[in-house]
Design a protein around this motif. Structure first.
Motif, mmCIF file in Angstrom:
data_model
loop_
_atom_site.group_PDB
_atom_site.id
_atom_site.type_symbol
_atom_site.label_atom_id
_atom_site.label_comp_id
_atom_site.label_asym_id
_atom_site.label_seq_id
_atom_site.Cartn_x
_atom_site.Cartn_y
_atom_site.Cartn_z
ATOM 1 N N GLU A 57 -25.283 -14.509 20.265
ATOM 2 C CA GLU A 57 -24.905 -15.841 19.777
ATOM 3 C C GLU A 57 -23.795 -16.474 20.621
ATOM 4 O O GLU A 57 -23.629 -17.685 20.605
ATOM 5 N N HIS A 58 -23.056 -15.640 21.344
ATOM 6 C CA HIS A 58 -21.955 -16.132 22.177
ATOM 7 C C HIS A 58 -22.299 -16.097 23.665
ATOM 8 O O HIS A 58 -21.410 -16.032 24.514
ATOM 9 N N GLY A 59 -23.576 -16.125 23.978
ATOM 10 C CA GLY A 59 -24.001 -16.242 25.368
ATOM 11 C C GLY A 59 -24.106 -14.936 26.133
ATOM 12 O O GLY A 59 -24.255 -14.950 27.348
ATOM 13 N N GLY A 60 -24.039 -13.826 25.438
ATOM 14 C CA GLY A 60 -24.138 -12.526 26.096
ATOM 15 C C GLY A 60 -25.446 -11.833 25.795
ATOM 16 O O GLY A 60 -26.326 -12.383 25.130
ATOM 17 N N ASP A 61 -25.560 -10.611 26.295
ATOM 18 C CA ASP A 61 -26.753 -9.800 26.105
ATOM 19 C C ASP A 61 -26.298 -8.346 25.986
ATOM 20 O O ASP A 61 -25.481 -7.897 26.793
ATOM 21 N N PRO A 62 -26.789 -7.597 25.009
ATOM 22 C CA PRO A 62 -26.383 -6.193 24.884
ATOM 23 C C PRO A 62 -26.584 -5.389 26.169
ATOM 24 O O PRO A 62 -25.834 -4.451 26.443
ATOM 25 N N ALA A 63 -27.545 -5.769 27.006
ATOM 26 C CA ALA A 63 -27.784 -5.045 28.255
ATOM 27 C C ALA A 63 -26.647 -5.208 29.261
ATOM 28 O O ALA A 63 -26.531 -4.425 30.201
ATOM 29 N N GLU A 116 -24.920 0.032 11.921
ATOM 30 C CA GLU A 116 -25.268 -1.368 11.713
ATOM 31 C C GLU A 116 -24.144 -2.304 12.158
ATOM 32 O O GLU A 116 -24.389 -3.456 12.522
ATOM 33 N N ALA A 117 -22.899 -1.817 12.133
ATOM 34 C CA ALA A 117 -21.778 -2.633 12.610
ATOM 35 C C ALA A 117 -21.965 -2.960 14.087
ATOM 36 O O ALA A 117 -21.711 -4.085 14.527
ATOM 37 N N LEU A 118 -22.447 -1.997 14.864
ATOM 38 C CA LEU A 118 -22.708 -2.257 16.284
ATOM 39 C C LEU A 118 -23.912 -3.174 16.462
ATOM 40 O O LEU A 118 -23.962 -3.973 17.393
ATOM 41 N N GLY A 119 -24.864 -3.086 15.555
ATOM 42 C CA GLY A 119 -25.985 -4.023 15.573
ATOM 43 C C GLY A 119 -25.518 -5.442 15.300
ATOM 44 O O GLY A 119 -25.987 -6.399 15.930
ATOM 45 N N SER A 120 -24.567 -5.601 14.385
ATOM 46 C CA SER A 120 -23.998 -6.922 14.106
ATOM 47 C C SER A 120 -23.258 -7.459 15.323
ATOM 48 O O SER A 120 -23.323 -8.656 15.622
ATOM 49 N N PHE A 121 -22.559 -6.562 16.033
ATOM 50 C CA PHE A 121 -21.881 -7.008 17.250
ATOM 51 C C PHE A 121 -22.907 -7.452 18.303
ATOM 52 O O PHE A 121 -22.718 -8.468 18.968
ATOM 53 N N LEU A 131 -27.250 1.479 25.170
ATOM 54 C CA LEU A 131 -27.527 2.333 26.323
ATOM 55 C C LEU A 131 -28.985 2.236 26.733
ATOM 56 O O LEU A 131 -29.881 2.658 26.034
ATOM 57 N N GLN A 132 -29.198 1.648 27.868
ATOM 58 C CA GLN A 132 -30.512 1.545 28.474
ATOM 59 C C GLN A 132 -30.574 2.589 29.590
ATOM 60 O O GLN A 132 -29.566 3.144 29.973
ATOM 61 N N PRO A 133 -31.729 2.843 30.168
ATOM 62 C CA PRO A 133 -31.784 3.759 31.305
ATOM 63 C C PRO A 133 -31.135 3.125 32.535
ATOM 64 O O PRO A 133 -31.783 2.564 33.381
ATOM 65 N N ARG A 134 -29.816 3.151 32.561
ATOM 66 C CA ARG A 134 -29.046 2.630 33.686
ATOM 67 C C ARG A 134 -27.720 3.361 33.689
ATOM 68 O O ARG A 134 -27.476 4.227 32.878
ATOM 69 N N SER A 135 -26.846 3.001 34.560
ATOM 70 C CA SER A 135 -25.572 3.722 34.665
ATOM 71 C C SER A 135 -24.564 3.178 33.677
ATOM 72 O O SER A 135 -23.731 2.361 33.993
#
Length: 124
Positions: free
Chosen positions: A86-92, A75-80, A114-118
């Motif tokens: 919120e700071h203009g980024g995207d987990p992808a 859940e800590a990584l979910g919070s990140f 981790l998405q299906p990418r490199s």
């Protein structure tokens, strides 16, 4: 200079100085742009004696500490991930994660980043 030293020098209570410092640090943190964060490091440390852990997330490309989150769970990584949005980024946008290979961090990294990418995960 330590807050206690500033307190003595200024003739003000350390509690009041801490409130002022926290106020301005929170304002500065809210304005930070994380849209260019691509590689992160994740590790936990003890916040205080008695095994109270916090998870630290750092930008590997030089911006330093991004977020400190209580606990050491997936859940800590979910919070990140939420803070990243919120700071203009995207987990992808996260391309690499260097971290402690604990089952909780592995679960969080795999399910959130981790998405299906490199992408890559490396052990610290």
């Amino acid at each position: 200079m330590p807050v206690d030293g500033m307190s003595d020098l200024l003739g003000e209570t350390d509690t009041r100085l801490w409130r002022v410092l926290i106020h301005y640090l929170e304002q500065a943190q809210a304005r930070r742009d994380w849209s260019k964060v691509r590689r992160i490091a994740v590790d936990e440390t003890s916040a205080r004696r008695g095994h109270r852990s916090v998870t630290n997330v750092l930008d590997c490309d030089g911006a330093g500490l991004l977020l400190m989150i209580e606990g050491r769970s997936s859940e800590a990584l979910g919070s990140f991930a939420q803070a990243l949005r919120e700071h203009g980024g995207d987990p992808a946008q996260i391309q690499a994660i260097a971290m402690d290979m604990s089952p909780a961090y592995l679960k969080g990294a795999s399910s959130i980043f981790l998405q299906p990418r490199s992408s890559s995960i490396s052990s610290m």
